[in-house]
Scaffold this motif. Structure first.
Motif, PDB file in Angstrom:
ATOM      1  N   GLN A  44       0.829  -1.202   0.000  1.00 19.69           N
ATOM      2  CA  GLN A  44       0.000   0.000   0.000  1.00 19.69           C
ATOM      3  C   GLN A  44       0.867   1.257   0.000  1.00 19.69           C
ATOM      4  OE1 GLN A  44      -2.398  -0.654   3.474  1.00 19.69           O
ATOM      5  NE2 GLN A  44      -4.014  -1.730   2.324  1.00 19.69           N
ATOM      6  N   VAL A  45       1.934   1.238   0.783  1.00 16.27           N
ATOM      7  CA  VAL A  45       2.859   2.376   0.821  1.00 16.27           C
ATOM      8  C   VAL A  45       3.497   2.582  -0.551  1.00 16.27           C
ATOM      9  CG1 VAL A  45       5.026   3.229   1.806  1.00 16.27           C
ATOM     10  CG2 VAL A  45       3.331   2.138   3.291  1.00 16.27           C
ATOM     11  N   ARG A  46       3.952   1.495  -1.149  1.00 13.85           N
ATOM     12  CA  ARG A  46       4.605   1.582  -2.458  1.00 13.85           C
ATOM     13  C   ARG A  46       3.654   2.115  -3.526  1.00 13.85           C
ATOM     14  NH1 ARG A  46       3.885  -2.116  -6.061  1.00 13.85           N
ATOM     15  NH2 ARG A  46       3.502  -3.799  -4.545  1.00 13.85           N
ATOM     16  N   ARG A  47       2.417   1.600  -3.536  1.00 13.70           N
ATOM     17  CA  ARG A  47       1.464   2.043  -4.555  1.00 13.70           C
ATOM     18  C   ARG A  47       1.098   3.515  -4.383  1.00 13.70           C
ATOM     19  NH1 ARG A  47      -0.646  -3.545  -3.987  1.00 13.70           N
ATOM     20  NH2 ARG A  47      -1.923  -2.846  -2.228  1.00 13.70           N
ATOM     21  N   LEU A  48       0.913   3.950  -3.134  1.00 10.56           N
ATOM     22  CA  LEU A  48       0.604   5.361  -2.903  1.00 10.56           C
ATOM     23  C   LEU A  48       1.795   6.229  -3.295  1.00 10.56           C
ATOM     24  CD1 LEU A  48      -1.198   7.616  -1.897  1.00 10.56           C
ATOM     25  CD2 LEU A  48      -0.436   7.125   0.445  1.00 10.56           C
ATOM     26  N   ARG A  49       3.003   5.773  -2.953  1.00 13.13           N
ATOM     27  CA  ARG A  49       4.207   6.511  -3.349  1.00 13.13           C
ATOM     28  C   ARG A  49       4.272   6.676  -4.860  1.00 13.13           C
ATOM     29  NH1 ARG A  49       9.218   3.974  -3.703  1.00 13.13           N
ATOM     30  NH2 ARG A  49       7.982   2.443  -4.885  1.00 13.13           N
ATOM     31  N   GLY A  68      -3.007  17.902   2.445  1.00 13.29           N
ATOM     32  CA  GLY A  68      -2.643  17.494   3.784  1.00 13.29           C
ATOM     33  C   GLY A  68      -2.904  16.016   4.025  1.00 13.29           C
ATOM     34  N   GLU A  69      -2.405  15.509   5.142  1.00 14.24           N
ATOM     35  CA  GLU A  69      -2.547  14.093   5.442  1.00 14.24           C
ATOM     36  C   GLU A  69      -4.008  13.638   5.477  1.00 14.24           C
ATOM     37  OE1 GLU A  69      -0.430  13.074   8.946  1.00 14.24           O
ATOM     38  OE2 GLU A  69       1.561  13.487   8.098  1.00 14.24           O
ATOM     39  N   PRO A  70      -4.924  14.375   6.135  1.00 12.08           N
ATOM     40  CA  PRO A  70      -6.321  13.914   6.167  1.00 12.08           C
ATOM     41  C   PRO A  70      -6.923  13.775   4.764  1.00 12.08           C
ATOM     42  CG  PRO A  70      -5.969  15.593   7.835  1.00 12.08           C
ATOM     43  CD  PRO A  70      -4.739  15.577   6.987  1.00 12.08           C
ATOM     44  N   GLU A  71      -6.606  14.715   3.865  1.00 11.44           N
ATOM     45  CA  GLU A  71      -7.144  14.643   2.509  1.00 11.44           C
ATOM     46  C   GLU A  71      -6.557  13.468   1.742  1.00 11.44           C
ATOM     47  OE1 GLU A  71      -7.592  17.429  -1.503  1.00 11.44           O
ATOM     48  OE2 GLU A  71      -6.966  18.328   0.403  1.00 11.44           O
ATOM     49  N   LEU A  72      -5.263  13.215   1.908  1.00 14.65           N
ATOM     50  CA  LEU A  72      -4.641  12.073   1.248  1.00 14.65           C
ATOM     51  C   LEU A  72      -5.224  10.764   1.783  1.00 14.65           C
ATOM     52  CD1 LEU A  72      -0.894  13.194   1.125  1.00 14.65           C
ATOM     53  CD2 LEU A  72      -2.473  13.019  -0.809  1.00 14.65           C
ATOM     54  N   MET A  73      -5.467  10.708   3.088  1.00 22.24           N
ATOM     55  CA  MET A  73      -6.056   9.508   3.683  1.00 22.24           C
ATOM     56  C   MET A  73      -7.435   9.236   3.088  1.00 22.24           C
ATOM     57  SD  MET A  73      -4.934  10.289   7.621  1.00 22.24           S
ATOM     58  CE  MET A  73      -6.036   9.075   8.335  1.00 22.24           C
ATOM     59  N   ALA A  74      -8.229  10.290   2.947  1.00 23.86           N
ATOM     60  CA  ALA A  74      -9.584  10.122   2.417  1.00 23.86           C
ATOM     61  C   ALA A  74      -9.557   9.800   0.924  1.00 23.86           C
ATOM     62  CB  ALA A  74     -10.395  11.387   2.679  1.00 23.86           C
ATOM     63  N   SER A  75      -8.676  10.489   0.177  1.00 28.50           N
ATOM     64  CA  SER A  75      -8.643  10.311  -1.276  1.00 28.50           C
ATOM     65  C   SER A  75      -8.177   8.922  -1.678  1.00 28.50           C
ATOM     66  CB  SER A  75      -7.731  11.371  -1.916  1.00 28.50           C
ATOM     67  OG  SER A  75      -8.230  12.663  -1.696  1.00 28.50           O
ATOM     68  N   TYR A  76      -7.251   8.338  -0.900  1.00 30.34           N
ATOM     69  CA  TYR A  76      -6.654   7.067  -1.283  1.00 30.34           C
ATOM     70  C   TYR A  76      -7.015   5.933  -0.332  1.00 30.34           C
ATOM     71  CZ  TYR A  76      -4.006  10.030  -4.413  1.00 30.34           C
ATOM     72  OH  TYR A  76      -3.658  10.927  -5.392  1.00 30.34           O
ATOM     73  N   ASP A  77      -8.001   6.192   0.539  1.00 23.67           N
ATOM     74  CA  ASP A  77      -8.460   5.171   1.481  1.00 23.67           C
ATOM     75  C   ASP A  77      -7.270   4.550   2.201  1.00 23.67           C
ATOM     76  OD1 ASP A  77     -10.254   3.597   2.860  1.00 23.67           O
ATOM     77  OD2 ASP A  77     -10.298   2.019   1.323  1.00 23.67           O
ATOM     78  N   ALA A  78      -6.413   5.410   2.725  1.00 24.64           N
ATOM     79  CA  ALA A  78      -5.167   4.966   3.346  1.00 24.64           C
ATOM     80  C   ALA A  78      -5.126   5.383   4.810  1.00 24.64           C
ATOM     81  CB  ALA A  78      -3.968   5.560   2.610  1.00 24.64           C
ATOM     82  N   THR A  79      -4.390   4.637   5.600  1.00 25.53           N
ATOM     83  CA  THR A  79      -4.197   4.999   6.999  1.00 25.53           C
ATOM     84  C   THR A  79      -3.178   6.137   7.085  1.00 25.53           C
ATOM     85  OG1 THR A  79      -2.372   3.451   7.319  1.00 25.53           O
ATOM     86  CG2 THR A  79      -4.611   2.616   7.669  1.00 25.53           C
ATOM     87  N   ARG A  80      -3.155   6.784   8.245  1.00 30.66           N
ATOM     88  CA  ARG A  80      -2.169   7.854   8.447  1.00 30.66           C
ATOM     89  C   ARG A  80      -0.748   7.314   8.339  1.00 30.66           C
ATOM     90  NH1 ARG A  80      -2.780  12.899  10.360  1.00 30.66           N
ATOM     91  NH2 ARG A  80      -4.899  12.407  11.054  1.00 30.66           N
ATOM     92  N   ALA A  81      -0.544   6.105   8.865  1.00 33.08           N
ATOM     93  CA  ALA A  81       0.796   5.510   8.803  1.00 33.08           C
ATOM     94  C   ALA A  81       1.222   5.293   7.359  1.00 33.08           C
ATOM     95  CB  ALA A  81       0.821   4.194   9.570  1.00 33.08           C
ATOM     96  N   THR A  82       0.300   4.814   6.519  1.00 31.47           N
ATOM     97  CA  THR A  82       0.621   4.586   5.106  1.00 31.47           C
ATOM     98  C   THR A  82       0.981   5.887   4.418  1.00 31.47           C
ATOM     99  OG1 THR A  82      -0.810   2.638   4.955  1.00 31.47           O
ATOM    100  CG2 THR A  82      -0.301   3.777   2.899  1.00 31.47           C
ATOM    101  N   VAL A  83       0.184   6.939   4.652  1.00 24.67           N
ATOM    102  CA  VAL A  83       0.449   8.241   4.038  1.00 24.67           C
ATOM    103  C   VAL A  83       1.807   8.770   4.479  1.00 24.67           C
ATOM    104  CG1 VAL A  83      -0.268  10.661   4.018  1.00 24.67           C
ATOM    105  CG2 VAL A  83      -1.969   8.853   3.705  1.00 24.67           C
ATOM    106  N   ARG A  84       2.100   8.696   5.748  1.00 27.99           N
ATOM    107  CA  ARG A  84       3.365   9.239   6.240  1.00 27.99           C
ATOM    108  C   ARG A  84       4.564   8.474   5.699  1.00 27.99           C
ATOM    109  NH1 ARG A  84       2.134  10.980  12.590  1.00 27.99           N
ATOM    110  NH2 ARG A  84       0.881  12.824  12.040  1.00 27.99           N
ATOM    111  N   GLU A  85       4.436   7.154   5.596  1.00 30.96           N
ATOM    112  CA  GLU A  85       5.557   6.377   5.064  1.00 30.96           C
ATOM    113  C   GLU A  85       5.760   6.667   3.579  1.00 30.96           C
ATOM    114  OE1 GLU A  85       5.765   2.192   6.140  1.00 30.96           O
ATOM    115  OE2 GLU A  85       4.495   2.615   7.887  1.00 30.96           O
TER     116      GLU A  85
END
Length: 280
Positions: A44-49, A68-85
């Motif tokens: 998931q981290v790799r694909r979002l990257r 921002g992180e909340p928008e990326l989380m919502a747009s890509y259905d990702a956890t905060r940890a995934t977005v940050r990594e």
């Protein structure tokens, strides 16, 4: 209600029929995966990257500012940890930076380049880097005996005189590529003393050297210490490698080039159309 899935022609999208009220929904069923422990998260981290890198290099973010992180989380259905990594990987690549109170922003200025222009086979469009936007920093311009491997690629006898012209290509004073050219005579004669103040193809045109065909062998290699210093990248940074052979209009090869290009500065665009005409 039971929904049937249909596959859209040509785009690979799997969609449900449109229910009453035009409320179109896409049905996504969980699939079995074969990732090991932690592998699904890493994927998931790799694909979002990869998605964010594509948008960064194509300058898709307004003013270079990432959501921002909340928008990326919502747009890509990702956890905060995934977005940050994913953002940490992009920062490690030197594509973004993050600052308190400012957010996440792009720090690279990549160029989309038609592959035909990179070959020198198409006239540069307005705004192209091959429209006299680059300038060279010449490292070597001398007549040498043609090395044996270069002779094999050019179909010439080893040891015959050739022009070795090596330079760093600068775009807005930033190093973007390192090129070493081996040019046979008589073409080399026209390039020996001609002022070199733009790109390689402009130099050939100004010298009256016609280009008939250009061949690329594309690869990737980590930057060695010397190349990294010349291109202002970290040692080990991935570089696009290009081995180019240029032939004249009669098909005779006269120019061999070894080029190392910064992958964070150039994106090559290539399109091909499949011929669906029936075979004879």
């Amino acid at each position: 209600m039971t929904a049937s899935l249909i596959t859209g022609r040509g785009n690979g999208r799997v969609m449900a029929p449109e229910p009453p009220g035009n409320d179109v929904s896409v049905l996504c069923a969980p699939m079995a995966t074969s990732y090991g422990p932690g592998g699904a998260h890493d994927a998931q981290v790799r694909r979002l990257r990869d998605l964010l890198r594509s948008a960064i290099l194509r300058r898709s973010f307004t003013h270079g500012q990432l959501p921002g992180e909340p928008e990326l989380m919502a747009s890509y259905d990702a956890t905060r940890a995934t977005v940050r990594e994913a953002l940490a990987l992009l920062r490690r690549e030197g594509l973004i930076d993050r600052r308190q109170g400012v957010g996440t922003y792009v720090v690279v200025n990549a160029v989309l380049m038609r592959l035909a222009e990179a070959h020198g086979a198409a006239d540069p469009v307005v705004g192209s880097v091959f429209n006299r936007r680059m300038r060279p920093r010449v490292l070597d311009r001398s007549t040498i005996p043609l090395p044996a491997i270069a002779a094999e690629r050019l179909g010439a006898p080893p040891g015959v005189p050739c022009l070795r012209l090596e330079y760093v290509a600068l775009l807005e004073d930033e190093p973007t590529a390192l090129a070493t050219n081996y040019v046979l005579f008589p073409e080399a004669e026209r390039l020996l003393t001609l002022p070199f103040d733009s790109d390689w193809y402009a130099l050939l045109r100004e010298a009256g050297v016609g280009l008939g065909e250009s061949e690329f062998i594309l690869g990737c290699a980590p930057a060695d210490a010397i190349t990294a210093s010349l291109l202002d990248v970290a040692e080990g940074a991935p570089l696009i490698t290009i081995e180019q052979v240029i032939r004249d209009q009669d098909g005779r090869p006269f120019n061999l080039a070894h080029i190392h290009t910064r992958g964070d500065r150039f994106l090559f665009v290539s399109r091909a159309v499949r011929d669906h005409a029936p075979s004879a």
